[in-house]
Design a protein around this motif. Sequence first.
Motif: not given
Length: 196
Positions: A75, A79, A83, A93, A96-97, A100, A108, A141-142, A145, A149
């Motif tokens: 995951n 991410i 990104t 990134a 974002s991480i 998460s 997830n 996940p895509e 993210t 973003e």
Amino acid sequence: MNTMLRKSVLGIAGLAFTGGIFAGPIAAHADARPVEAKPVAVAVQADKPDSAKLIPHGVQGAQSKITLNDEQTANAKAIIAATKKAGLPERAAVISIATSLQESKLENLGHLGDKNDHDSLGLFQQRPSSGWGTPEQITDPEYSTLAFEKGLKQVDGWQDMPLTEAAQTVQVSAYPDAYAQWEQQAADLVAQHWNS
């Protein structure tokens, strides 16, 4: 003896001369090609993102860290890939991480029944009822993210903000300072996987 020595020397010289004639053109052609040597240590070092880009303000407060399983690592890589697809820098990134990690520990998450925070789902605990997307979309996940973003890009000056402020502006969490504790682990993950 003198004659024998002389014949030996002339024989060796003749062999050397003959060998030079045959090897000469081959060696000349071999040398004609340029040699492109790159120092391996420098090439590997250049592949790592600059830590000043990953954590421009230094970490804020005490840091937390968890051991990731294969799914969580996948995951984090997803991410990073999203990104890059969005054309955003390494810092996005990291934010974002870290977000998460706070929201789902990079898991997830589907619907958790009574333990669910309203209808929050996925890596970022996004809510379909708040317009983040369908349950199927925000557990991808895509997609999740890119949705996070997209919100991040709408925050003026997000690149220069402390991580927790940028994340909180997008997420609007009840615990706005909680994102900061994951900055170091998020930066480590980006440094490790950005170019893998």
